[in-house]
Design an enzyme around this catalytic site. Structure first.
Site, PDB file in Angstrom:
ATOM      1  N   GLU A  97      50.488  27.844  37.150  1.00 14.40           N
ATOM      2  CA  GLU A  97      49.333  27.616  36.284  1.00 14.40           C
ATOM      3  C   GLU A  97      49.712  27.764  34.814  1.00 14.40           C
ATOM      4  O   GLU A  97      49.280  26.993  33.961  1.00 14.40           O
ATOM      5  CB  GLU A  97      48.212  28.607  36.649  1.00 14.40           C
ATOM      6  CG  GLU A  97      46.873  28.301  35.994  1.00 14.40           C
ATOM      7  CD  GLU A  97      46.645  29.010  34.673  1.00 14.40           C
ATOM      8  OE1 GLU A  97      45.600  28.753  34.038  1.00 14.40           O
ATOM      9  OE2 GLU A  97      47.511  29.827  34.273  1.00 14.40           O
TER      10      GLU A  97
ATOM     11  N   ASP B 103      51.203  33.096  39.360  1.00 14.40           N
ATOM     12  CA  ASP B 103      52.199  33.329  38.318  1.00 14.40           C
ATOM     13  C   ASP B 103      51.602  34.041  37.113  1.00 14.40           C
ATOM     14  O   ASP B 103      50.391  34.185  36.982  1.00 14.40           O
ATOM     15  CB  ASP B 103      52.822  32.006  37.882  1.00 14.40           C
ATOM     16  CG  ASP B 103      51.791  31.014  37.359  1.00 14.40           C
ATOM     17  OD1 ASP B 103      50.676  30.962  37.911  1.00 14.40           O
ATOM     18  OD2 ASP B 103      52.085  30.280  36.394  1.00 14.40           O
TER      19      ASP B 103
END
Length: 487
Positions: A146, A79
């Site tokens: 994350e 991400d």
């Protein structure tokens, strides 16, 4: 479309990174990114596994002759932070990034670039697809979410990994080797307010603070960047001698981003417009006298707001709100005594503040190397919430990664990097939440090291990747993998 100066060498890493910038991948929406990686693996008949948290592992057999070498994991997150300037038209759920190259830096137009951690993902995929790379058996780990709280790593099914050596490619200063990172803790607090009808005759105006640089709430917290939430409330508190009532407030975008913009809709006496303009000008001059150069583009939007009807805060709620935001801590709280002064031991980021439909919500987060040292700061924040009658909950909680100066992997990485660069590689800890601490808590037998090319302005629209650091980063990675076939 690739910009005309888009780099071409090393071919595999830059090709993959371009494709990654065309794939929307906000936190929690990594499916398209995961499918892209699985597609590349399927083309090469490589085994893949996905766990319940959406993390992906690709199993890459060793180069011929090195099948007996110990397994190595390469880890990155899929991400990216999704932040854009207010004037940029971009949908992070659907639109590819628009890339530009300027003075040796690659960036995106008006948005984050996602080099954090897309360039690391690209490097792992380049290892997988470039047949010239000599490597031991590999487990390529790609984690989810994350950027919103390291949730993918926290939910990892560690049984998917057998590796005892882990290369994390998620740091942002080429020539430095990271061997430790901060842990984190975060709060969300809220309180229902009691809106009322505004005083007759007052007019709705938008007060919008823009132009601050924002940035990473960990690695940039020592830079004393302006926090838009704090500054706008400072201005409003200073204007308490003027006639105004608050309708709404909105500032900040995420727990790990220093707030670069904040806005309030307020009801004002329009005969005092000149006084407001003077206050805005004075505040800007005051802040420019001490804020860093990257924040000197700060400016105001002050204009009528298109509201037909509005409810405002009561006098008591308005006073409570201004005091709350003024008192909540923000910034570096203590510095490390053993490393240079830019390594912060303990910090706090007043990340998001909203007043919407009669509800006040605040998000604030802490970073620390020693969890015991964070206790006093936690108590301070919790007592502030209690005093101002906000209900609060924990939204982040992840461990740090304590440095291991006796690590054989660190020593080898340092040796390889120094041969590539010709200068002494620095061993550092980082005041940011890498996933290494969580992964070690799940699989304690791993030796871990982290490195990456140079990225500046991560978590902000000024994010940029220094192109000429990618080649030596890549050569260090492939040389290190070759060495790990024999050690």
């Amino acid at each position: 479309m690739k910009p005309s100066l888009y780099p071409t060498q090393p071919e595999h890493i830059w090709s993959h990174f371009y494709e990654i910038t065309r794939i929307p991948r906000p936190s929690g929406q990594e499916a398209a990114m995961r499918d892209y990686i699985i597609g590349l693996a399927d083309e090469r008949q490589l085994k893949t596994q996905v766990d319940n948290a959406g993390n992906l592992v690709v199993y890459v057999p060793a180069s011929e002759g090195f099948e007996a070498a110990p397994v190595v994991a390469i880890q990155n997150h899929m991400d990216m932070v999704t932040v854009k300037t207010a004037e940029t038209e971009h949908d992070f759920k659907t639109d590819p990034l628009q890339l530009t190259v300027n003075d040796g830096w690659l960036k995106a137009t008006g948005t984050t670039l996602g080099a954090d951690n897309g360039i690391g993902v690209a490097a792992a995929l380049a290892v997988m697809t470039d047949p010239s790379v000599i490597h031991p058996p590999l487990e390529l780990l790609f984690t989810t979410e994350e950027e919103t709280g390291l949730y993918g790593a926290s939910g990892l099914d560690a049984s998917l990994l057998s590796a005892t050596r882990l290369l994390n490619l998620d740091t942002e200063d080429w020539g430095e080797i990271y061997i430790g990172c901060a842990g984190g803790y975060g709060y969300e607090a809220s309180r229902e307010l009691m809106p009322k009808l505004p005083t007759p005759g007052l007019k709705p105006y938008l007060l919008h603070l823009k132009g601050l640089s924002g940035g990473h709430s960990g690695v940039q917290i020592h830079e004393q960047l302006g926090n838009a939430n704090k500054l706008l409330v400072e201005l409003l508190t200073e204007a308490s001698d003027l006639t105004w009532q608050m309708v709404s407030f909105r500032g900040g975008v995420a727990h790990n981003v220093i707030a670069r913009e904040a806005s309030a809709v307020i009801m004002i006496d329009d005969t005092q417009i000149g006084l407001w303009e003077d206050r805005l000008s004075q505040a800007k001059a005051r802040w420019n006298s001490y804020l860093p150069e990257v924040d000197k583009d700060l400016h105001w939007v002050f204009e009528p707001a298109p509201l037909d009807e509005a409810m405002v805060l009561s006098e008591a709620d308005q006073s409570m709100f201004l005091s709350l935001i003024a008192i909540l801590p923000h910034g570096a709280q203590s510095y490390n005594l053993n490393q240079p002064a830019d390594l912060v031991d303990l910090s706090c980021n007043l990340a998001k503040v909203t007043i919407d439909h009669g509800v006040l919500t605040v998000q604030t987060s802490l970073r620390f190397f020693n969890a015991k040292q964070s206790l006093g700061l936690k108590q301070t924040i919790e007592q502030v919430f209690e005093t101002f009658h906000l209900a609060w909950k924990n939204i982040l909680d992840y461990p740090g990664w304590n440095p291991n100066f006796d690590s054989a992997l660190v020593a080898l990485t340092k040796e390889v990097m120094e041969k590539q660069t010709g200068y002494t590689a620095e061993l550092k800890a980082i005041h940011a939440g890498l996933e290494c601490g969580i992964l070690l808590s799940k699989k304690a037998d791993m030796d871990v090291v982290s490195m990456g090319p140079t990225i500046r302005g991560a978590h902000s629209p000024s994010e940029r990747l220094q192109i000429d650091t990618v080649e030596p980063f890549w050569q260090t990675l492939v040389t290190l993998l070759s060495e790990l076939t024999r050690r």
